[in-house]
Design a protein around this motif. Structure first.
Motif, PDB file in Angstrom:
ATOM      1  N   ALA A 251     -56.400  -1.365  13.945  1.00  0.00           N
ATOM      2  CA  ALA A 251     -57.471  -1.296  14.940  1.00  0.00           C
ATOM      3  C   ALA A 251     -58.038  -2.673  15.257  1.00  0.00           C
ATOM      4  N   VAL A 252     -58.441  -2.838  16.514  1.00  0.00           N
ATOM      5  CA  VAL A 252     -59.173  -4.031  16.913  1.00  0.00           C
ATOM      6  C   VAL A 252     -60.634  -3.737  16.642  1.00  0.00           C
ATOM      7  N   LEU A 253     -61.296  -4.647  15.990  1.00  0.00           N
ATOM      8  CA  LEU A 253     -62.643  -4.397  15.503  1.00  0.00           C
ATOM      9  C   LEU A 253     -63.643  -5.394  16.051  1.00  0.00           C
ATOM     10  N   THR A 254     -64.860  -4.961  16.140  1.00  0.00           N
ATOM     11  CA  THR A 254     -65.949  -5.859  16.484  1.00  0.00           C
ATOM     12  C   THR A 254     -66.487  -6.440  15.191  1.00  0.00           C
ATOM     13  N   VAL A 255     -66.631  -7.742  15.172  1.00  0.00           N
ATOM     14  CA  VAL A 255     -67.081  -8.422  13.965  1.00  0.00           C
ATOM     15  C   VAL A 255     -68.408  -9.094  14.240  1.00  0.00           C
ATOM     16  N   MET A 256     -69.354  -8.878  13.367  1.00  0.00           N
ATOM     17  CA  MET A 256     -70.658  -9.528  13.472  1.00  0.00           C
ATOM     18  C   MET A 256     -70.668 -10.715  12.519  1.00  0.00           C
TER      19      MET A 256
ATOM     20  N   GLY B 268     -69.265 -19.065   6.384  1.00  0.00           N
ATOM     21  CA  GLY B 268     -69.597 -18.212   5.261  1.00  0.00           C
ATOM     22  C   GLY B 268     -69.073 -16.819   5.470  1.00  0.00           C
ATOM     23  N   PRO B 269     -69.392 -15.912   4.573  1.00  0.00           N
ATOM     24  CA  PRO B 269     -68.909 -14.552   4.679  1.00  0.00           C
ATOM     25  C   PRO B 269     -69.440 -13.859   5.933  1.00  0.00           C
ATOM     26  N   GLU B 270     -68.657 -12.919   6.425  1.00  0.00           N
ATOM     27  CA  GLU B 270     -69.032 -12.169   7.613  1.00  0.00           C
ATOM     28  C   GLU B 270     -69.433 -10.746   7.233  1.00  0.00           C
ATOM     29  N   SER B 271     -70.321 -10.167   8.034  1.00  0.00           N
ATOM     30  CA  SER B 271     -70.628  -8.744   7.943  1.00  0.00           C
ATOM     31  C   SER B 271     -69.817  -8.083   9.043  1.00  0.00           C
ATOM     32  N   PHE B 272     -69.199  -6.958   8.755  1.00  0.00           N
ATOM     33  CA  PHE B 272     -68.287  -6.324   9.694  1.00  0.00           C
ATOM     34  C   PHE B 272     -68.842  -5.007  10.221  1.00  0.00           C
ATOM     35  N   THR B 273     -68.417  -4.656  11.428  1.00  0.00           N
ATOM     36  CA  THR B 273     -68.762  -3.381  12.035  1.00  0.00           C
ATOM     37  C   THR B 273     -67.463  -2.653  12.347  1.00  0.00           C
ATOM     38  N   VAL B 274     -67.300  -1.455  11.813  1.00  0.00           N
ATOM     39  CA  VAL B 274     -66.124  -0.639  12.079  1.00  0.00           C
ATOM     40  C   VAL B 274     -66.585   0.591  12.859  1.00  0.00           C
ATOM     41  N   SER B 275     -66.044   0.766  14.060  1.00  0.00           N
ATOM     42  CA  SER B 275     -66.437   1.899  14.903  1.00  0.00           C
ATOM     43  C   SER B 275     -65.280   2.858  15.149  1.00  0.00           C
ATOM     44  N   ASP B 276     -64.185   2.694  14.401  1.00  0.00           N
ATOM     45  CA  ASP B 276     -63.009   3.530  14.556  1.00  0.00           C
ATOM     46  C   ASP B 276     -62.365   3.723  13.186  1.00  0.00           C
ATOM     47  N   LEU B 277     -62.205   4.979  12.773  1.00  0.00           N
ATOM     48  CA  LEU B 277     -61.505   5.298  11.527  1.00  0.00           C
ATOM     49  C   LEU B 277     -60.365   6.245  11.852  1.00  0.00           C
TER      50      LEU B 277
ATOM     51  N   LEU C 129     -72.427   4.505   9.567  1.00  0.00           N
ATOM     52  CA  LEU C 129     -71.962   5.344   8.469  1.00  0.00           C
ATOM     53  C   LEU C 129     -70.894   4.652   7.631  1.00  0.00           C
ATOM     54  N   VAL C 130     -70.194   3.692   8.213  1.00  0.00           N
ATOM     55  CA  VAL C 130     -69.143   2.968   7.497  1.00  0.00           C
ATOM     56  C   VAL C 130     -69.697   1.698   6.841  1.00  0.00           C
ATOM     57  N   ALA C 131     -70.735   1.125   7.438  1.00  0.00           N
ATOM     58  CA  ALA C 131     -71.291  -0.155   6.978  1.00  0.00           C
ATOM     59  C   ALA C 131     -71.607  -0.215   5.483  1.00  0.00           C
ATOM     60  N   PRO C 132     -72.167   0.830   4.864  1.00  0.00           N
ATOM     61  CA  PRO C 132     -72.504   0.712   3.439  1.00  0.00           C
ATOM     62  C   PRO C 132     -71.303   0.442   2.534  1.00  0.00           C
ATOM     63  N   PHE C 133     -70.103   0.788   2.991  1.00  0.00           N
ATOM     64  CA  PHE C 133     -68.909   0.645   2.154  1.00  0.00           C
ATOM     65  C   PHE C 133     -68.252  -0.727   2.274  1.00  0.00           C
TER      66      PHE C 133
ATOM     67  N   VAL D  36     -61.454  -5.479   2.947  1.00  0.00           N
ATOM     68  CA  VAL D  36     -62.328  -6.637   3.154  1.00  0.00           C
ATOM     69  C   VAL D  36     -61.863  -7.693   2.166  1.00  0.00           C
ATOM     70  N   GLY D  37     -61.556  -8.876   2.696  1.00  0.00           N
ATOM     71  CA  GLY D  37     -61.074  -9.957   1.839  1.00  0.00           C
ATOM     72  C   GLY D  37     -59.805  -9.593   1.098  1.00  0.00           C
ATOM     73  N   GLY D  38     -58.975  -8.734   1.678  1.00  0.00           N
ATOM     74  CA  GLY D  38     -57.719  -8.328   1.058  1.00  0.00           C
ATOM     75  C   GLY D  38     -57.852  -7.197   0.051  1.00  0.00           C
ATOM     76  N   ASP D  39     -59.079  -6.763  -0.263  1.00  0.00           N
ATOM     77  CA  ASP D  39     -59.289  -5.682  -1.227  1.00  0.00           C
ATOM     78  C   ASP D  39     -59.594  -4.373  -0.503  1.00  0.00           C
ATOM     79  N   LEU D  40     -58.953  -3.291  -0.938  1.00  0.00           N
ATOM     80  CA  LEU D  40     -59.169  -1.971  -0.352  1.00  0.00           C
ATOM     81  C   LEU D  40     -60.548  -1.454  -0.748  1.00  0.00           C
ATOM     82  N   HIS D  41     -61.371  -1.106   0.257  1.00  0.00           N
ATOM     83  CA  HIS D  41     -62.723  -0.616  -0.006  1.00  0.00           C
ATOM     84  C   HIS D  41     -62.960   0.792   0.504  1.00  0.00           C
ATOM     85  N   LEU D  42     -62.034   1.325   1.300  1.00  0.00           N
ATOM     86  CA  LEU D  42     -62.217   2.674   1.846  1.00  0.00           C
ATOM     87  C   LEU D  42     -60.857   3.202   2.264  1.00  0.00           C
ATOM     88  N   TYR D  43     -60.528   4.403   1.782  1.00  0.00           N
ATOM     89  CA  TYR D  43     -59.277   5.061   2.151  1.00  0.00           C
ATOM     90  C   TYR D  43     -59.647   6.455   2.635  1.00  0.00           C
TER      91      TYR D  43
END
Length: 182
Positions: free
Chosen positions: A16-21, A30-39, A48-52, A77-84
């Motif tokens: 997916a193409v994502l919007t990044v904040m 520095g580190p980025e905070s991400f926004t995912v609007s498609d799962l 609903l996805v942001a906390p993960f 995020v950063g190469g580590d799986l955080h949500l499946y």
């Protein structure tokens, strides 16, 4: 805080193409905070996805492992799986929550939750919900699983976030797959 769009490269399937904040002031590295609007190819409330999603340098959402009736996506995020996230349309003649009781225990302290589908279980690092449905004229059940969750660090907050995502995403993903609730 300045927003920009960032494309995530393709690796072995559709990504997916994502919007990044961007976190912090413009020009600061520095580190980025991400926004995912498609799962899994389905719109989702990014809140609903942001906390993960911890802050990190890179974000990748891989939904190339999906098949018809079986949406799958992994969020790194950063190469580590955080949500499946996995969805399945399955036969209606067995109790999936009972059948997966052992695997839910591995996710830590599973407990039933009312008001999500026909049944749901929330654990410390994952969740599952089941809803009876009609798919192509046949009685089936839809199974939504969320796994590999380790963020936020606070377990109570993580369980609450899992419950909110499961409750909101189950009807969306079922509708998209053509599985009408019974």
């Amino acid at each position: 805080m300045k927003a920009r769009k960032k494309s995530v490269s393709r690796e072995g399937g559709a990504v997916a193409v994502l919007t990044v904040m961007i976190a912090g002031a413009a020009g600061c590295a520095g580190p980025e905070s991400f926004t995912v609007s498609d799962l899994c190819g389905r719109k989702v409330d990014s809140a609903l996805v942001a906390p993960f999603l911890p802050e990190g340098e890179t974000l990748k959402v891989d939904d190339g492992i999906s098949a018809p009736g079986q949406p799958r996506c992994q969020v790194y995020v950063g190469g580590d799986l955080h949500l499946y996230v996995r969805g399945n349309i399955d036969k209606a003649d067995f109790d999936i929550l009972k059948a997966t009781e052992r695997s839910m225990r591995r996710l830590g302290n599973p407990a039933p939750v009312d008001g999500i589908g026909d049944g749901a279980t929330i654990a410390d690092r994952g969740a599952m919900a089941v809803q009876a449905c009609t798919y192509k004229g046949e009685k089936r059940q839809y199974i939504l699983e969320i796994d590999r969750v380790d963020h936020p660090a606070n377990t109570v907050e993580r369980r609450e976030a899992l419950q909110k995502l499961l409750r909101a995403h189950l009807p969306v993903i079922m509708k998209a797959e053509g599985c009408r609730p019974q």
